[in-house]
Every structure is written in C-alpha cells, then in structure tokens.
Design a protein around this motif. Structure first.
Motif, PDB file in Angstrom:
ATOM      1  N   VAL A 113      33.319  37.090  45.656  1.00  0.00           N
ATOM      2  CA  VAL A 113      31.875  36.857  45.728  1.00  0.00           C
ATOM      3  C   VAL A 113      31.201  38.070  45.116  1.00  0.00           C
ATOM      4  CG1 VAL A 113      29.891  36.523  47.245  1.00  0.00           C
ATOM      5  CG2 VAL A 113      32.055  35.404  47.776  1.00  0.00           C
ATOM      6  N   ASN A 114      30.463  37.853  44.060  1.00  0.00           N
ATOM      7  CA  ASN A 114      29.800  38.924  43.309  1.00  0.00           C
ATOM      8  C   ASN A 114      30.786  40.023  42.912  1.00  0.00           C
ATOM      9  OD1 ASN A 114      27.322  37.586  43.550  1.00  0.00           O
ATOM     10  ND2 ASN A 114      26.882  38.599  45.488  1.00  0.00           N
ATOM     11  N   GLY A 115      32.014  39.635  42.566  1.00  0.00           N
ATOM     12  CA  GLY A 115      33.023  40.566  42.091  1.00  0.00           C
ATOM     13  C   GLY A 115      33.845  41.224  43.178  1.00  0.00           C
ATOM     14  N   LYS A 116      33.506  40.973  44.457  1.00  0.00           N
ATOM     15  CA  LYS A 116      34.243  41.595  45.556  1.00  0.00           C
ATOM     16  C   LYS A 116      35.087  40.549  46.270  1.00  0.00           C
ATOM     17  CE  LYS A 116      30.747  45.081  46.244  1.00  0.00           C
ATOM     18  NZ  LYS A 116      29.652  45.540  47.075  1.00  0.00           N
ATOM     19  N   GLU A 175      36.836  39.647  32.161  1.00  0.00           N
ATOM     20  CA  GLU A 175      37.732  40.787  32.339  1.00  0.00           C
ATOM     21  C   GLU A 175      38.160  40.850  33.787  1.00  0.00           C
ATOM     22  OE1 GLU A 175      36.832  44.694  30.846  1.00  0.00           O
ATOM     23  OE2 GLU A 175      35.462  43.816  29.387  1.00  0.00           O
ATOM     24  N   ASN A 176      39.359  41.391  34.029  1.00  0.00           N
ATOM     25  CA  ASN A 176      39.829  41.548  35.396  1.00  0.00           C
ATOM     26  C   ASN A 176      38.872  42.473  36.142  1.00  0.00           C
ATOM     27  OD1 ASN A 176      41.348  41.494  37.732  1.00  0.00           O
ATOM     28  ND2 ASN A 176      43.247  42.071  36.734  1.00  0.00           N
ATOM     29  N   TYR A 177      38.746  42.257  37.441  1.00  0.00           N
ATOM     30  CA  TYR A 177      37.841  43.041  38.262  1.00  0.00           C
ATOM     31  C   TYR A 177      38.294  44.498  38.313  1.00  0.00           C
ATOM     32  CZ  TYR A 177      36.500  38.352  39.624  1.00  0.00           C
ATOM     33  OH  TYR A 177      36.101  37.054  39.586  1.00  0.00           O
ATOM     34  N   LYS A 178      37.387  45.377  38.711  1.00  0.00           N
ATOM     35  CA  LYS A 178      37.692  46.811  38.780  1.00  0.00           C
ATOM     36  C   LYS A 178      38.654  47.101  39.923  1.00  0.00           C
ATOM     37  CE  LYS A 178      35.086  47.531  35.330  1.00  0.00           C
ATOM     38  NZ  LYS A 178      35.723  47.322  34.080  1.00  0.00           N
ATOM     39  N   SER A 179      39.225  48.299  39.941  1.00  0.00           N
ATOM     40  CA  SER A 179      40.386  48.699  40.745  1.00  0.00           C
ATOM     41  C   SER A 179      40.495  48.140  42.169  1.00  0.00           C
ATOM     42  CB  SER A 179      40.540  50.206  40.736  1.00  0.00           C
ATOM     43  OG  SER A 179      39.335  50.809  41.111  1.00  0.00           O
ATOM     44  N   PRO A 180      39.553  48.342  43.127  1.00  0.00           N
ATOM     45  CA  PRO A 180      39.852  47.847  44.476  1.00  0.00           C
ATOM     46  C   PRO A 180      39.849  46.321  44.573  1.00  0.00           C
ATOM     47  CG  PRO A 180      37.673  48.843  44.437  1.00  0.00           C
ATOM     48  CD  PRO A 180      38.313  49.082  43.092  1.00  0.00           C
TER      49      PRO A 180
END
Length: 191
Positions: A113-116, A175-180
C-alpha cells in the motif's frame, strides 16, 4: 427440414446483394423463425442489432458522475459498492480476486500500500491510496516487477455501505521497491 432451411438461407444471400443490412436481418428472422426450434439461427440474425441497442440503453444518471474519471490507456475505472475501505475488500472488488487469493498474496507478502508492505489485511485506506499486488519479476528486466494496481479515486457514503470509484491496472511494470519493502522471491513466478 434441414435442407429446406439451407435453401431459404441461400435465397437470403441472393437477396442480400440487393437489399440493405437491416431489411436482411428482418427477412432472415422471419424466414428462420419457423425453424428456430431446430437451427437456433434467430440469435445469429439479431446479433448485430443487440450490440447497438445495448449501447444506447446503458446510459444511467450515474454515468454523469463517472465523466470526472477518464480512463487512461492501460487502466479502467471501476465503480463498486463495499462495506468499508479495508484493503482486502478493495482488492477483492477492484481486481475481481477471490478472498482466498487475497489472503494467499497477503501471507506471501505480495501486497503493498503506497509502496509499503501491508501489515494487516484489515487496514483502513483513504482516497488516493494505491494498492499493489505483485505478480512477479519482469522477464526482460529482473530489477522491475509486474504488478496489478488499484487506486482509490473517490468514496461516497450510501444507504448501505460506500460507493467507491477505483482505477484498476491489470498489469504494470515498475521498479522494485526500495530496501525495506523490496520484493524478494525464492520461487519463479509466471505472469
């Protein structure tokens, strides 16, 4: 009986060169209706007229409100009714997923949800939120993901529940999501 019907249809083809399309449909329906019990051709004769009449009858008063949300090329605006703005309910109605598929994707950490990463299926969302379901890695570029996305455009209260406008993207390349929140999979997913 069958040969008689075939002769009638061949006569209609000859008449078709000299008559208009609508009169051909009416003539075919008249001739074939006698033997419709055997050949079921009346449905074929009126096939094209149904489409045009269906399009003119589909106009509702709700369509005026839908004008506000124009469709993008790769998306579709979906109007649905839900009991609340829970993430799992919106995915179920927005993407047409079964409830057990939503649960399966949740437990495999494929919902964002919203990238998280979504921590609870029952989280309440707001207008403007984006819900992503990860389908898998891109075959051409492994650093990108193929996802399905639902964006909440508007929500209005009704007598029973909420009327919600959602923008649905069946297949997006991001693009794949950022690290966490990055998606990592041990299995190969075919999309």
């Amino acid at each position: 009986m069958l040969s008689r019907n075939l002769r009638l249809l061949s006569r209609l083809r000859i008449v078709a060169t000299s008559t208009s399309y609508n009169s051909l449909n009416k003539a075919a329906a008249t001739c074939v209706s006698v033997s419709a019990k055997h050949l079921h051709t009346t449905q074929v004769a009126w096939k094209y007229d149904k489409k045009s009449s269906r399009q003119s009858n589909d106009l509702d008063s709700d369509d005026e409100a839908d004008e506000e949300f124009k469709d993008d090329r790769d998306s579709k605006v979906v109007k649905t009714k839900v009991n609340s703005l829970r993430a799992d309910l919106l995915l179920k109605s927005g993407l047409g997923m079964a409830r057990n598929k939503v649960e399966h994707n949740f437990y495999e950490s494929k919902i964002r949800v919203n990238g998280k990463k979504l921590q609870k299926k029952s989280v309440q969302l707001d207008v403007g939120d984006e819900i992503d379901v990860i389908r898998g890695f891109s075959q051409t570029n492994p650093s990108h993901l193929v996802i399905a996305r639902v964006v909440i455009l508007s929500a209005a209260e009704r007598e029973e529940g909420l009327s919600v406008h959602l923008r649905r993207y069946k297949s997006l390349l991001i693009e794949n999501y950022k690290s966490p929140n990055a998606f990592k999979s041990s299995e190969t997913v075919v999309h």
